[in-house]
Design a protein around this motif. Structure first.
Motif, PDB file in Angstrom:
ATOM      1  N   VAL A 217       0.773  -1.085   0.268  1.00 24.97           N
ATOM      2  CA  VAL A 217       0.274   0.041   0.112  1.00 24.97           C
ATOM      3  C   VAL A 217       0.951   1.413   0.130  1.00 24.97           C
ATOM      4  CG1 VAL A 217      -1.935   1.381   1.273  1.00 24.97           C
ATOM      5  CG2 VAL A 217      -1.733  -1.096   1.094  1.00 24.97           C
ATOM      6  N   VAL A 218       0.615   1.940  -0.949  1.00 25.95           N
ATOM      7  CA  VAL A 218       1.848   3.713  -1.243  1.00 25.95           C
ATOM      8  C   VAL A 218      -0.012   5.210  -0.913  1.00 25.95           C
ATOM      9  CG1 VAL A 218       2.947   4.548  -2.783  1.00 25.95           C
ATOM     10  CG2 VAL A 218       2.741   1.887  -2.492  1.00 25.95           C
ATOM     11  N   GLN A 219       0.997   5.581  -0.224  1.00 25.94           N
ATOM     12  CA  GLN A 219       0.160   6.142  -0.213  1.00 25.94           C
ATOM     13  C   GLN A 219       0.585   7.994  -0.824  1.00 25.94           C
ATOM     14  OE1 GLN A 219      -2.839   8.896   2.876  1.00 25.94           O
ATOM     15  NE2 GLN A 219      -1.172   8.519   4.149  1.00 25.94           N
ATOM     16  N   VAL A 220       0.016   9.083  -1.892  1.00 28.69           N
ATOM     17  CA  VAL A 220       0.607   9.956  -2.358  1.00 28.69           C
ATOM     18  C   VAL A 220      -0.022  10.838  -1.959  1.00 28.69           C
ATOM     19  CG1 VAL A 220       0.959  11.230  -4.102  1.00 28.69           C
ATOM     20  CG2 VAL A 220       1.191   8.841  -4.442  1.00 28.69           C
ATOM     21  N   ASN A 221       0.323  12.025  -0.613  1.00 28.13           N
ATOM     22  CA  ASN A 221      -0.093  13.445  -0.313  1.00 28.13           C
ATOM     23  C   ASN A 221       0.466  13.889   0.053  1.00 28.13           C
ATOM     24  OD1 ASN A 221      -2.213  14.996   1.641  1.00 28.13           O
ATOM     25  ND2 ASN A 221      -3.841  13.293   0.909  1.00 28.13           N
ATOM     26  N   PRO A 222       0.746  15.033   0.220  1.00 26.90           N
ATOM     27  CA  PRO A 222       1.693  16.386   1.030  1.00 26.90           C
ATOM     28  C   PRO A 222       1.514  16.354   2.328  1.00 26.90           C
ATOM     29  CG  PRO A 222      -0.625  17.698  -0.809  1.00 26.90           C
ATOM     30  CD  PRO A 222      -0.528  15.744  -1.122  1.00 26.90           C
ATOM     31  N   ALA A 223       0.098  15.346   2.383  1.00 26.30           N
ATOM     32  CA  ALA A 223       0.348  15.557   4.433  1.00 26.30           C
ATOM     33  C   ALA A 223      -0.174  14.136   5.203  1.00 26.30           C
ATOM     34  CB  ALA A 223      -1.355  16.541   4.869  1.00 26.30           C
ATOM     35  N   VAL A 230      -1.100   2.001   7.803  1.00 23.28           N
ATOM     36  CA  VAL A 230      -2.185   0.783   7.011  1.00 23.28           C
ATOM     37  C   VAL A 230      -0.963   1.006   5.844  1.00 23.28           C
ATOM     38  CG1 VAL A 230      -3.876   0.949   7.673  1.00 23.28           C
ATOM     39  CG2 VAL A 230      -3.444   2.101   6.112  1.00 23.28           C
ATOM     40  N   CYS A 231      -0.073   2.246   5.464  1.00 28.59           N
ATOM     41  CA  CYS A 231       1.109   2.155   4.344  1.00 28.59           C
ATOM     42  C   CYS A 231       2.424   1.562   4.730  1.00 28.59           C
ATOM     43  CB  CYS A 231       0.678   3.688   3.616  1.00 28.59           C
ATOM     44  SG  CYS A 231      -0.723   4.326   3.289  1.00 28.59           S
ATOM     45  N   ASP A 232       2.708   1.180   3.571  1.00 30.92           N
ATOM     46  CA  ASP A 232       3.670   0.613   3.177  1.00 30.92           C
ATOM     47  C   ASP A 232       4.828   2.232   3.211  1.00 30.92           C
ATOM     48  OD1 ASP A 232       3.606  -2.817   3.121  1.00 30.92           O
ATOM     49  OD2 ASP A 232       2.141  -1.666   2.068  1.00 30.92           O
ATOM     50  N   VAL A 233       4.414   2.871   1.533  1.00 38.25           N
ATOM     51  CA  VAL A 233       5.183   3.596   1.988  1.00 38.25           C
ATOM     52  C   VAL A 233       4.231   5.286   1.673  1.00 38.25           C
ATOM     53  CG1 VAL A 233       6.245   4.649   0.083  1.00 38.25           C
ATOM     54  CG2 VAL A 233       6.816   2.461   0.471  1.00 38.25           C
ATOM     55  N   ASN A 234       4.525   6.107   2.108  1.00 34.48           N
ATOM     56  CA  ASN A 234       4.247   7.543   2.033  1.00 34.48           C
ATOM     57  C   ASN A 234       4.600   8.987   1.389  1.00 34.48           C
ATOM     58  OD1 ASN A 234       1.047   6.659   3.932  1.00 34.48           O
ATOM     59  ND2 ASN A 234       3.038   6.757   5.536  1.00 34.48           N
ATOM     60  N   LEU A 235       4.067   8.735   0.524  1.00 35.42           N
ATOM     61  CA  LEU A 235       4.873   9.562  -0.755  1.00 35.42           C
ATOM     62  C   LEU A 235       4.108  11.361  -0.084  1.00 35.42           C
ATOM     63  CD1 LEU A 235       5.105   7.438  -3.841  1.00 35.42           C
ATOM     64  CD2 LEU A 235       6.858   7.816  -1.856  1.00 35.42           C
ATOM     65  N   ARG A 236       5.341  11.734   0.582  1.00 30.97           N
ATOM     66  CA  ARG A 236       4.605  13.388   0.945  1.00 30.97           C
ATOM     67  C   ARG A 236       4.791  14.252   0.024  1.00 30.97           C
ATOM     68  NH1 ARG A 236       2.322  11.946   4.990  1.00 30.97           N
ATOM     69  NH2 ARG A 236       2.676  11.753   6.747  1.00 30.97           N
TER      70      ARG A 236
END
Ligand code: APR
Length: 256
Positions: A217-223, A230-236
């Motif tokens: 699970v990858v999240q793309v969000n500036p915040a 729950v994400c493996d990667v958080n791309l800010r």
């Protein structure tokens, strides 16, 4: 920002991908989000008076006028590089399902084949009768003012009032769309959550379904959002910045 490389490697190997989007992916197209401070729609407008069945019953002209204002803005917007990157993922991975909470048509106009609209569409009005006859969504008024009252049309089939084809607070999501989204999330290799605050259920449960099923699970969000854990990667970063980088790193890495 975390490096895009782990996410790009997972994406490059994936055979089944879900791209789950919220208002943030359309922000760089000039379509307002809901919960961003100051600019979010719910910071400027009263959801109780505009986005519930009771609101439409109480003042159909106000509600219809507000959605026509939103539809005019969405119709004038252009897909941004984030939407285009999502279409590029679909072109690379045939087992991609796009699930959106958005009611604009920017995914479609970017080339996404059949996004699953969990919250309906500004471009699919229907009448309020049980038959829910589809109504033509003609050219929106030039630019109905933000607060201008516009009388909703009448259904050509049964004469009932026509309402926006979106899901209001207190209404159930379209069953088939929700079932398709949950099934895709439960069976995907990579789940991308892009531009959603992850606070409105049942949609917000879908990334969690993917995580429980073992997807990357990858999240793309500036915040940060409640989905972070729950994400493996958080791309800010923003959708228009990060998604093209992710696609390039997955399929066109430098040096082949
Ligand atoms: N790129 C990526 N994410 C962004 C960007 C951007 N350029 N700009 C803002 N965001 C993020 C914000 O940080 C926020 O987390 O997008 C998210 C937008 O959150 P919301 O405004 O709450 O929108 P969304 O999550 O889609 O709302 C869900 O709530 O009101 C209901 O029906 C409505 O579908 C909507 C649902």
């Amino acid at each position: 920002m975390d490096s895009v490389l782990p996410a790009a490697e997972a994406l490059g190997r994936a055979r089944r991908v879900v791209v789950f989007t919220g208002a943030g992916i359309s922000a760089e197209s000039g379509v307002p989000t809901f919960r961003d401070d100051l600019t979010g729609l719910w910071a400027r407008f009263d959801a109780e008076r505009l986005a519930t069945p009771e609101a439409f019953h109480a003042d159909p002209d106000l509600v219809w006028g507000w959605y026509e204002w939103r539809r005019a803005r969405a119709a004038r917007a252009r897909p941004n590089p984030g939407h285009l990157a999502v279409a590029a993922i679909e072109a690379r991975v045939s087992g991609t399902v796009v699930v959106t909470q958005n009611v604009d048509d920017l995914h479609e106009r970017a080339g996404s084949r059949a996004p699953v609209h969990l919250h309906g569409s500004l471009f699919a009005p229907r009448c309020v009768s049980a038959a829910a006859h589809p109504a033509a969504s003609g050219e929106p008024d030039a630019e109905p003012g933000e607060g201008r009252r516009v009388p909703p049309p009448r259904c050509v089939h049964c004469g009932a009032l026509v309402r926006p084809g979106v899901v209001w607070f207190g209404e159930a999501l379209p069953e088939a769309a929700l079932a398709e989204a949950v099934e895709a999330a439960a069976g995907c290799d990579v789940f991308l959550s892009v531009g959603t605050s992850g606070v409105v259920y049942p949609a917000a449960e879908i990334p969690r379904v993917a995580a429980r099923a073992g997807a990357f699970v990858v999240q793309v969000n500036p915040a940060p959002t409640p989905l972070d854990p729950v994400c493996d990667v958080n791309l800010r970063g923003t959708a228009a910045q990060v998604l093209p980088q992710l696609v390039a790193a997955a399929w066109d890495p430098p040096g082949g």
